[in-house]
Design a protein around this motif. Sequence first.
Motif, PDB file in Angstrom:
ATOM      1  N   MET A   1      43.852 163.306  44.942  1.00 57.65           N
ATOM      2  CA  MET A   1      42.830 162.839  45.866  1.00 57.65           C
ATOM      3  C   MET A   1      42.807 163.743  47.097  1.00 57.65           C
ATOM      4  N   ALA A   2      41.630 164.138  47.522  1.00 57.05           N
ATOM      5  CA  ALA A   2      41.496 165.064  48.643  1.00 57.05           C
ATOM      6  C   ALA A   2      41.363 164.309  49.955  1.00 57.05           C
ATOM      7  N   TYR A   3      42.042 164.811  50.958  1.00 62.07           N
ATOM      8  CA  TYR A   3      41.951 164.262  52.314  1.00 62.07           C
ATOM      9  C   TYR A   3      41.535 165.397  53.246  1.00 62.07           C
ATOM     10  N   ASP A   4      40.733 165.053  54.262  1.00 67.77           N
ATOM     11  CA  ASP A   4      40.254 166.106  55.150  1.00 67.77           C
ATOM     12  C   ASP A   4      40.493 165.804  56.631  1.00 67.77           C
ATOM     13  N   ALA A   5      41.335 164.808  56.949  1.00 69.96           N
ATOM     14  CA  ALA A   5      41.661 164.532  58.346  1.00 69.96           C
ATOM     15  C   ALA A   5      42.856 163.588  58.415  1.00 69.96           C
ATOM     16  N   PHE A   6      43.413 163.491  59.609  1.00 71.16           N
ATOM     17  CA  PHE A   6      44.525 162.580  59.907  1.00 71.16           C
ATOM     18  C   PHE A   6      44.121 161.794  61.150  1.00 71.16           C
ATOM     19  N   VAL A   7      44.438 160.486  61.175  1.00 73.12           N
ATOM     20  CA  VAL A   7      44.120 159.684  62.353  1.00 73.12           C
ATOM     21  C   VAL A   7      45.323 158.832  62.734  1.00 73.12           C
ATOM     22  N   LEU A   8      45.690 158.909  63.996  1.00 74.89           N
ATOM     23  CA  LEU A   8      46.757 158.095  64.572  1.00 74.89           C
ATOM     24  C   LEU A   8      46.152 156.769  65.008  1.00 74.89           C
ATOM     25  N   LEU A   9      46.724 155.674  64.505  1.00 77.21           N
ATOM     26  CA  LEU A   9      46.234 154.333  64.810  1.00 77.21           C
ATOM     27  C   LEU A   9      47.256 153.619  65.684  1.00 77.21           C
ATOM     28  N   SER A  10      46.809 153.083  66.822  1.00 79.10           N
ATOM     29  CA  SER A  10      47.764 152.431  67.702  1.00 79.10           C
ATOM     30  C   SER A  10      47.143 151.222  68.379  1.00 79.10           C
ATOM     31  N   PHE A  11      47.945 150.585  69.237  1.00 82.18           N
ATOM     32  CA  PHE A  11      47.589 149.326  69.865  1.00 82.18           C
ATOM     33  C   PHE A  11      46.676 149.529  71.064  1.00 82.18           C
ATOM     34  N   GLY A  12      46.949 150.563  71.840  1.00 86.12           N
ATOM     35  CA  GLY A  12      46.173 150.825  73.044  1.00 86.12           C
ATOM     36  C   GLY A  12      46.723 150.095  74.249  1.00 86.12           C
ATOM     37  N   ASN A  82      42.473 153.437  68.856  1.00 86.79           N
ATOM     38  CA  ASN A  82      43.245 152.248  69.218  1.00 86.79           C
ATOM     39  C   ASN A  82      42.558 150.961  68.790  1.00 86.79           C
ATOM     40  N   ARG A  83      43.358 149.927  68.686  1.00 84.59           N
ATOM     41  CA  ARG A  83      42.867 148.591  68.367  1.00 84.59           C
ATOM     42  C   ARG A  83      42.232 147.911  69.583  1.00 84.59           C
ATOM     43  N   ASN A  84      42.844 148.068  70.753  1.00 86.27           N
ATOM     44  CA  ASN A  84      42.479 147.225  71.887  1.00 86.27           C
ATOM     45  C   ASN A  84      41.982 147.942  73.135  1.00 86.27           C
ATOM     46  N   TRP A  85      42.108 149.274  73.191  1.00 87.14           N
ATOM     47  CA  TRP A  85      41.596 149.988  74.365  1.00 87.14           C
ATOM     48  C   TRP A  85      41.280 151.419  73.999  1.00 87.14           C
ATOM     49  N   HIS A  86      40.520 152.055  74.820  1.00 83.51           N
ATOM     50  CA  HIS A  86      39.987 153.388  74.559  1.00 83.51           C
ATOM     51  C   HIS A  86      41.114 154.427  74.412  1.00 83.51           C
ATOM     52  N   PRO A  87      40.940 155.333  73.417  1.00 86.00           N
ATOM     53  CA  PRO A  87      39.804 155.463  72.500  1.00 86.00           C
ATOM     54  C   PRO A  87      39.835 154.399  71.405  1.00 86.00           C
ATOM     55  N   MET A  88      38.779 153.608  71.310  1.00 86.33           N
ATOM     56  CA  MET A  88      38.692 152.537  70.325  1.00 86.33           C
ATOM     57  C   MET A  88      38.479 153.136  68.934  1.00 86.33           C
ATOM     58  N   ILE A  89      39.029 152.459  67.922  1.00 87.81           N
ATOM     59  CA  ILE A  89      38.991 153.005  66.567  1.00 87.81           C
ATOM     60  C   ILE A  89      37.553 153.193  66.081  1.00 87.81           C
ATOM     61  N   GLU A  90      36.623 152.296  66.491  1.00 88.01           N
ATOM     62  CA  GLU A  90      35.246 152.457  66.030  1.00 88.01           C
ATOM     63  C   GLU A  90      34.601 153.718  66.607  1.00 88.01           C
ATOM     64  N   GLU A 123      42.154 145.728  58.768  1.00 88.53           N
ATOM     65  CA  GLU A 123      40.968 145.032  59.259  1.00 88.53           C
ATOM     66  C   GLU A 123      40.266 145.834  60.356  1.00 88.53           C
ATOM     67  N   ASP A 124      41.051 146.472  61.225  1.00 84.59           N
ATOM     68  CA  ASP A 124      40.476 147.329  62.264  1.00 84.59           C
ATOM     69  C   ASP A 124      39.645 148.448  61.641  1.00 84.59           C
ATOM     70  N   ILE A 125      40.216 149.068  60.609  1.00 82.10           N
ATOM     71  CA  ILE A 125      39.522 150.159  59.928  1.00 82.10           C
ATOM     72  C   ILE A 125      38.215 149.666  59.312  1.00 82.10           C
ATOM     73  N   ALA A 126      38.291 148.524  58.617  1.00 81.57           N
ATOM     74  CA  ALA A 126      37.090 147.977  57.974  1.00 81.57           C
ATOM     75  C   ALA A 126      36.024 147.619  58.998  1.00 81.57           C
ATOM     76  N   ARG A 127      36.445 147.047  60.146  1.00 83.36           N
ATOM     77  CA  ARG A 127      35.494 146.691  61.195  1.00 83.36           C
ATOM     78  C   ARG A 127      34.816 147.939  61.760  1.00 83.36           C
ATOM     79  N   ALA A 128      35.623 148.984  61.963  1.00 83.95           N
ATOM     80  CA  ALA A 128      35.071 150.231  62.497  1.00 83.95           C
ATOM     81  C   ALA A 128      34.098 150.861  61.512  1.00 83.95           C
ATOM     82  N   GLN A 129      34.437 150.843  60.229  1.00 79.52           N
ATOM     83  CA  GLN A 129      33.547 151.426  59.224  1.00 79.52           C
ATOM     84  C   GLN A 129      32.230 150.672  59.152  1.00 79.52           C
TER      85      GLN A 129
END
Length: 340
Positions: A1-12, A82-90, A123-129
């Motif tokens: 499977m091909a991937y073309d980026a990496f994203v750090l997910l955090s609380f904020g 981030n989940r709760n503050w900027h930069p927001m995941i969406e 859930e954060d990812i799905a909401r942002a998508q």
Amino acid sequence: MAYDAFVLLSFGGPEKPDDVMPFLRNVTRGRGIPEERLAAVAEHYLHFGGVSPINQQCRELLAAIEADFAAHGVGLPAYWGNRNWHPMIEDTVAQMRDDGVEHALGFATSAYGGYSSCRQYWEDIARAQEKVGPGAPRISKLRQFWDHPGFVQPHADAVREALGKLDPAHRDSTRLVFTAHSIPVSMSENAGPTGGRYLAQLEETAGLVAAQAAPGLEYDLVWQSRSGPPQVPWLEPDINDHLESLAGKGVTDVVVSPIGFVSDHLEVIWDLDNEALETAGKLGLGFARAGTPGTDPRFVTMVRHLVEERTAGRDRERLGRLPVWDECPGCCVPPRRASR
């Protein structure tokens, strides 16, 4: 499977006083937490000028990851949301779409299973998508890493360093105390077919760190950062109550190691470096707080190794025996939210 980026997910976290209350409302949305309780918690942030260290820690971690990727030929552009503050995941997902990203790997700054530490990121990812809509990239979350050497070894070294700050003559009456964020007992016990992953994984990490750092030294796993209404049972004992209990049993010194966390963010600093330290002082206990991995090179390397498990078939590096999943099995039950 091909991937073309990496994203750090955090609380904020807030980065100025005016951010504090909006941030706390984001954290507690749907939970029915009264404004007066939020105002009390806000004082913890305002004690530090309204700035949580977590966003800067994420910037430093992301920079270290990017440098490590470049040095080892991992050609993935890196993002942060981030989940709760900027930069927001969406907002991050929208930027990734605009940059042409189709399928990214996501690394969450939480080592463990559980609703808020794992499933909520899905859930954060799905909401942002959903918010971004057509063209939103797919994001596959990297596995949990509670027993990875790159997480365990920095914690173990930090415990050894903290032990060195205490009186060696008191070694026989010194206790090692591990802490993690408390959660409602219902979330710990009702975790579907895989059982209470959060508690079991923390217990395994505690054993691994203790065995490496201080073989033979007694240790406990206790809790911090409890929130929510008092009538709802949460995992206990709280670190401060536990310190009182230890003092009553003849313990003279404690090393407190926050194995539930990857960096020294505000909950670690407030709950341990302020409240627990003050409690220990009142009890006459010697107190040393162990650090967290942060940007330890072994932790940064671990992130790359987790990526390479997906992109290059790298073998998993694990010190424990509990099961781990690449894809969420949907076993972590979300908390009951207050009705609006």
